[in-house]
Design a protein around this motif. Sequence first.
Motif, PDB file in Angstrom:
ATOM      1  N   VAL A 134       0.845  -1.204   0.000  1.00  0.00           N
ATOM      2  CA  VAL A 134       0.000   0.000   0.000  1.00  0.00           C
ATOM      3  C   VAL A 134       0.874   1.246   0.000  1.00  0.00           C
ATOM      4  N   GLY A 135       1.989   1.217   0.750  1.00  0.00           N
ATOM      5  CA  GLY A 135       2.906   2.344   0.727  1.00  0.00           C
ATOM      6  C   GLY A 135       3.429   2.606  -0.673  1.00  0.00           C
ATOM      7  N   GLU A 136       3.824   1.541  -1.367  1.00  0.00           N
ATOM      8  CA  GLU A 136       4.311   1.702  -2.732  1.00  0.00           C
ATOM      9  C   GLU A 136       3.214   2.209  -3.652  1.00  0.00           C
ATOM     10  N   TRP A 137       2.019   1.701  -3.503  1.00  0.00           N
ATOM     11  CA  TRP A 137       0.862   2.123  -4.315  1.00  0.00           C
ATOM     12  C   TRP A 137       0.534   3.595  -4.074  1.00  0.00           C
ATOM     13  N   ALA A 138       0.635   4.024  -2.814  1.00  0.00           N
ATOM     14  CA  ALA A 138       0.300   5.406  -2.459  1.00  0.00           C
ATOM     15  C   ALA A 138       1.481   6.358  -2.625  1.00  0.00           C
ATOM     16  N   GLY A 139       2.654   5.833  -2.976  1.00  0.00           N
ATOM     17  CA  GLY A 139       3.832   6.679  -3.150  1.00  0.00           C
ATOM     18  C   GLY A 139       4.434   7.172  -1.861  1.00  0.00           C
ATOM     19  N   VAL A 140       4.307   6.382  -0.793  1.00  0.00           N
ATOM     20  CA  VAL A 140       4.834   6.759   0.518  1.00  0.00           C
ATOM     21  C   VAL A 140       6.015   5.849   0.864  1.00  0.00           C
ATOM     22  N   PRO A 141       7.214   6.386   1.050  1.00  0.00           N
ATOM     23  CA  PRO A 141       8.364   5.545   1.411  1.00  0.00           C
ATOM     24  C   PRO A 141       8.125   4.830   2.743  1.00  0.00           C
ATOM     25  N   CYS A 142       8.462   3.561   2.783  1.00  0.00           N
ATOM     26  CA  CYS A 142       8.322   2.804   4.039  1.00  0.00           C
ATOM     27  C   CYS A 142       9.525   1.873   4.186  1.00  0.00           C
ATOM     28  N   PRO A 143      10.729   2.444   4.373  1.00  0.00           N
ATOM     29  CA  PRO A 143      11.948   1.632   4.419  1.00  0.00           C
ATOM     30  C   PRO A 143      12.008   0.674   5.596  1.00  0.00           C
ATOM     31  N   VAL A 144      11.455   1.050   6.757  1.00  0.00           N
ATOM     32  CA  VAL A 144      11.501   0.140   7.904  1.00  0.00           C
ATOM     33  C   VAL A 144      10.613  -1.075   7.641  1.00  0.00           C
ATOM     34  N   ALA A 145       9.401  -0.841   7.157  1.00  0.00           N
ATOM     35  CA  ALA A 145       8.502  -1.958   6.839  1.00  0.00           C
ATOM     36  C   ALA A 145       9.105  -2.856   5.771  1.00  0.00           C
ATOM     37  N   ALA A 146       9.664  -2.251   4.725  1.00  0.00           N
ATOM     38  CA  ALA A 146      10.258  -3.037   3.650  1.00  0.00           C
ATOM     39  C   ALA A 146      11.478  -3.811   4.137  1.00  0.00           C
ATOM     40  N   GLY A 147      12.270  -3.210   5.029  1.00  0.00           N
ATOM     41  CA  GLY A 147      13.434  -3.896   5.568  1.00  0.00           C
ATOM     42  C   GLY A 147      13.048  -5.082   6.428  1.00  0.00           C
ATOM     43  N   LEU A 148      12.070  -4.907   7.285  1.00  0.00           N
ATOM     44  CA  LEU A 148      11.599  -6.014   8.114  1.00  0.00           C
ATOM     45  C   LEU A 148      11.040  -7.141   7.248  1.00  0.00           C
ATOM     46  N   LEU A 149      10.330  -6.779   6.188  1.00  0.00           N
ATOM     47  CA  LEU A 149       9.764  -7.780   5.297  1.00  0.00           C
ATOM     48  C   LEU A 149      10.875  -8.570   4.604  1.00  0.00           C
TER      49      LEU A 149
END
Length: 359
Positions: A304-319
């Motif tokens: 959803v962050g990628e779809w909405a254009g919002v950076p989410c490096p912590v979420a992506a890193g944990l994933l």
Amino acid sequence: MKIAVLGGGNGSYAAAADFVEAGHEVRWWRRRSADFQGVRDNDGIDLIDHAGTRTVPVTTTDDLALALDGAQLIVAPTPAFAQEDLARRLAPLVADGQVIYLPPGTFGSWMMMKIMRDAGCSADVSVAETGTLPWLCRKQGDAAVRITTRASSLPTGVMPARNTAHAIALISEAFPAEIGALDDALSGALMNAGPIIHPPLILMNAGPIEHFDRWDIHNEGTQPAIRAVHAALDGERMAIREALGYAGPHFPLDDHYNTSNWMYGNLAHDKLVGSGDWHEKLNLHDHRYMSEDVGLGLAFLVSVGEWAGVPCPVAAGLLAIASAASGTDFRAGPRTMAALGLAEVPVAELQAQLRDGIA
């Protein structure tokens, strides 16, 4: 009110017992009648909470049509990975005006509605979801459940949003918590606390979890460094909500630890730790904290962050770390915006579906 409770996990036990004690007419459904044997032998569920222990008689069935017949509210506190099968079973059976409540949902509201519509269901049914399970609870064997505390606030989004007033009224009749109406089901999905709380706790505690027979991620495992990651991850969730136009309150996770303003209210974390029920054996490969909160919930949040254009490096890193640790590519999971067929859908178009329903 007539309520159907679906599933056999911790939340389903708590729901069945609480609703019966509150005077509702409850039918509790599980896929296999044999799974109710312990409850039948006990003549009900032993409910354990601050008021003591008592046996609550419950009506059980493995006949889904019977469970749903006349039910105004259908409560399904099942793991998110059970929702697809559940939607297919519900599609030919639900009726106009019924409300399905997913506590929490991981955007299961949209997914289940899409499955039911694709299966030919035309009933004017609503699917609602909130940000947490309404009970901090654990089963104590096959016929008992201990409820440590109950939610005081359940912010809830409804699919389709045009049915919000009707759905919120029914849910409010069943729960003593404040049922705050959100803009739509995506707002409800972005209140989900599980993908914020559990991924840092299990990944940053992976060593002791795999070393010790039992480990309490909420007691020994909740340390300042992990809380800092919680705060950063939750900041990304709230940034996504704001980018999509969803107003506060966003129920920041900090409130769970530091105030009485969060969904479980006063001293919830202290009560959770004090119960001892979360001092347990965790398997990092198949526990629902990994399979549901990471594999579905965190993957959904990143997408959803990628779809909405919002950076989410912590979420992506944990994933990414979770994928490496488990040997599973969670980015290719079933609850991402791409898997749901929504990655290329404009925000305004999806929000129109959320408001008016899926044709």
